[in-house]
Design a protein around this motif. Structure first.
Motif, PDB file in Angstrom:
ATOM      1  N   ARG A 118     -65.081 -40.778   7.082  1.00 40.45           N
ATOM      2  CA  ARG A 118     -64.206 -41.939   7.229  1.00 40.45           C
ATOM      3  C   ARG A 118     -64.496 -42.643   8.557  1.00 40.45           C
ATOM      4  N   ASP A 119     -64.113 -43.904   8.636  1.00 43.23           N
ATOM      5  CA  ASP A 119     -64.405 -44.738   9.806  1.00 43.23           C
ATOM      6  C   ASP A 119     -63.187 -44.845  10.718  1.00 43.23           C
ATOM      7  N   ILE A 120     -63.393 -45.407  11.897  1.00 42.88           N
ATOM      8  CA  ILE A 120     -62.344 -45.480  12.907  1.00 42.88           C
ATOM      9  C   ILE A 120     -61.205 -46.407  12.478  1.00 42.88           C
TER      10      ILE A 120
ATOM     11  N   ALA B 288     -60.549 -35.782   5.059  1.00 44.47           N
ATOM     12  CA  ALA B 288     -60.664 -36.142   6.465  1.00 44.47           C
ATOM     13  C   ALA B 288     -59.317 -36.601   7.025  1.00 44.47           C
ATOM     14  N   GLY B 289     -58.559 -37.348   6.244  1.00 43.63           N
ATOM     15  CA  GLY B 289     -57.249 -37.799   6.697  1.00 43.63           C
ATOM     16  C   GLY B 289     -56.261 -36.663   6.850  1.00 43.63           C
ATOM     17  N   ILE B 290     -56.351 -35.659   5.968  1.00 40.68           N
ATOM     18  CA  ILE B 290     -55.470 -34.492   6.072  1.00 40.68           C
ATOM     19  C   ILE B 290     -55.745 -33.747   7.375  1.00 40.68           C
ATOM     20  N   ALA B 291     -57.026 -33.501   7.675  1.00 40.02           N
ATOM     21  CA  ALA B 291     -57.387 -32.789   8.906  1.00 40.02           C
ATOM     22  C   ALA B 291     -57.059 -33.615  10.146  1.00 40.02           C
TER      23      ALA B 291
ATOM     24  N   HIS C  31     -60.073 -46.718   9.446  1.00 43.98           N
ATOM     25  CA  HIS C  31     -59.256 -45.876   8.568  1.00 43.98           C
ATOM     26  C   HIS C  31     -58.350 -44.966   9.397  1.00 43.98           C
ATOM     27  N   TYR C  32     -58.915 -44.308  10.396  1.00 41.47           N
ATOM     28  CA  TYR C  32     -58.100 -43.405  11.202  1.00 41.47           C
ATOM     29  C   TYR C  32     -57.017 -44.165  11.957  1.00 41.47           C
ATOM     30  N   ALA C  33     -57.306 -45.370  12.404  1.00 41.97           N
ATOM     31  CA  ALA C  33     -56.279 -46.181  13.058  1.00 41.97           C
ATOM     32  C   ALA C  33     -55.165 -46.538  12.079  1.00 41.97           C
ATOM     33  N   ASN C  34     -55.529 -46.860  10.845  1.00 44.44           N
ATOM     34  CA  ASN C  34     -54.513 -47.149   9.825  1.00 44.44           C
ATOM     35  C   ASN C  34     -53.643 -45.926   9.555  1.00 44.44           C
ATOM     36  N   VAL C  35     -54.270 -44.764   9.452  1.00 46.07           N
ATOM     37  CA  VAL C  35     -53.514 -43.531   9.213  1.00 46.07           C
ATOM     38  C   VAL C  35     -52.555 -43.269  10.373  1.00 46.07           C
ATOM     39  N   PHE C  36     -53.021 -43.492  11.586  1.00 45.28           N
ATOM     40  CA  PHE C  36     -52.175 -43.286  12.762  1.00 45.28           C
ATOM     41  C   PHE C  36     -50.933 -44.175  12.697  1.00 45.28           C
TER      42      PHE C  36
ATOM     43  N   MET D 101     -55.355 -39.685  19.802  1.00 47.90           N
ATOM     44  CA  MET D 101     -55.877 -40.935  19.245  1.00 47.90           C
ATOM     45  C   MET D 101     -56.667 -41.688  20.297  1.00 47.90           C
ATOM     46  N   THR D 102     -56.209 -41.656  21.536  1.00 41.59           N
ATOM     47  CA  THR D 102     -56.932 -42.309  22.629  1.00 41.59           C
ATOM     48  C   THR D 102     -58.318 -41.701  22.813  1.00 41.59           C
ATOM     49  N   THR D 103     -58.403 -40.387  22.700  1.00 45.17           N
ATOM     50  CA  THR D 103     -59.697 -39.708  22.804  1.00 45.17           C
ATOM     51  C   THR D 103     -60.641 -40.166  21.697  1.00 45.17           C
ATOM     52  N   LEU D 104     -60.137 -40.225  20.465  1.00 44.22           N
ATOM     53  CA  LEU D 104     -60.984 -40.645  19.348  1.00 44.22           C
ATOM     54  C   LEU D 104     -61.432 -42.086  19.514  1.00 44.22           C
TER      55      LEU D 104
END
Length: 387
Positions: free
Chosen positions: A349-351, A324-327, A353-358, A377-380
């Motif tokens: 994965r949760d939001i 999920a992080g790769i995509a 996690h995605y914020a950390n990846v960003f 990122m704003t859209t997500l």
């Protein structure tokens, strides 16, 4: 300025600070073989019943993603677990992916190396109850890959642990596959942190016993083994294992936590790379390997250092959800129009996690177009109720 969630369940402002790395080919020949394991880009408009049917693939975006990896001097590990094999992508889709990729690779000016995953996933486990059935299943896929022009990666099969296979069964199957392959193969040792169904692979849950078995298997015919990919996330084990390999057999690190020191080596030996994280950090990986090739360890360390916390976040437990992080980074960087994965895997994965990846991707210089990444990122965030 963005408002991002944190591990403490708070919202905090975040301003981008990173300088995007230039995306370019290496300026010198690399001294390490580096395969990036790439993902598959879905076509959400054509997708129907994503949990129950074959995935709809955006072939143009999928192949364009591979092309930009090749343009940066990286090889490709195709149709691996990064491409959601057995986790949303079936063998029929994987075979079409391999065939399309091999055709594209043959026309690419850099003539990139491509190795492709052969497994047993076209048959249900209920039909794979003995060594002969498992061997036949592997052979079906191996022959199809070789017909397309690909080098074989003999992927770990869930069929062995499912029948409680002992070392003798692994030996019977792998000996035939290795000796019968057209070209030297890459073996594949994927730890259970990546797939719990592979617990006890090679016939033992004891890593030392499994290692001894693998080394004896390779030593029987080292000329037909290009190398072995080890994904156990254990640097000390990998270093000890590679010191025992026969001359000419490569260790391809699959350690997405400790790749930097393993690739650099210890002055005596080093690892090559077959990594899912390289698909996400391609500019840093390519330019770090370029620096290594000219002996510039300061630049090597500077480029790789900020990618390690990013990789550790993407591959954090449960590690099997790393795709999920790769995509996600592919979407942020404009390689695809959406953040939809086969079988809806983006929901793994949760939001936070995605914020950390960003954040970590920004700090590593891996948000290629910051305005685009910020908008996406704003859209997500908005979809998660964060405005």
């Amino acid at each position: 300025m963005l408002t991002l969630p944190t591990e403490a369940n708070k919202l905090e402002p975040y301003r981008l600070t990173g300088t995007p790395l230039e995306i370019r080919p290496p300026r010198v020949a690399l001294t390490r073989t580096a395969f990036a394991a790439a993902h598959v880009v879905s076509d959400p408009i054509r997708e129907r019943s994503p949990w129950d049917t074959r995935p709809a693939v955006d072939w143009d975006a999928t192949l364009a993603f591979r092309t930009q990896l090749w343009d940066q001097g990286l090889g490709l590990a195709e149709a691996m677990d990064t491409a959601q094999r057995g986790m949303g992508v079936d063998w029929a889709t994987a075979l079409e992916l391999i065939q399309r990729t091999m055709a594209a690779a043959k026309s690419h000016p850099m003539r990139p190396r491509v190795a492709c995953g052969a497994g047993t996933d076209h048959l249900p486990l209920a039909q794979l109850t003995d060594a002969d059935a498992i061997l036949a299943a592997y052979t079906t896929q191996a022959e199809a890959i070789e017909a397309a022009g690909g080098q074989l990666i003999l992927m770990a099969s869930r069929a062995f642990p499912a029948i409680g296979a002992k070392a003798e069964t692994y030996h019977q199957v792998y000996r035939r596959l290795i000796d019968g392959a057209r070209d030297p193969v890459i073996l594949h040792w994927l730890g259970d942190m990546f797939d719990p169904s592979l617990t006890g692979y090679w016939g033992s849950s004891d890593v030392a016993t499994a290692s001894d078995f693998m080394l004896s298997l390779i030593a029987e015919n080292p000329a037909k083994v290009d190398g072995i990919k080890i994904s156990l996330l254990d640097q000390a084990h990998e270093e000890a294992f590679r010191a025992r390999l026969p001359a000419g057999v490569r260790l391809y690190t699959g350690d997405d936590f400790n790749y930097a020191p393993l690739i650099a080596g210890d002055g005596q030996q080093f690892s090559h790379a077959l990594l899912g994280i390289f698909a996400a950090i391609a500019p840093a990986a390519s330019q770090a390997l370029e620096a290594l090739a000219i002996g510039d360890m300061q630049t090597y360390d500077r480029l790789f250092a900020p990618t390690v916390p990013l990789s550790r976040e993407i591959f954090r437990a449960p590690t099997r959800f790393y795709k999920a992080g790769i995509a996600f980074l592919s979407w942020l960087n404009g390689h695809q129009r959406h953040f939809i994965m086969p079988a809806g895997f983006q929901s793994s994965r949760d939001i936070v996690h995605y914020a950390n990846v960003f954040r970590l991707a920004d700090q590593a210089g891996l948000l290629a177009v910051p305005d685009l990444a910020t908008a996406r990122m704003t859209t997500l965030l908005s979809l998660h109720g964060i405005d």
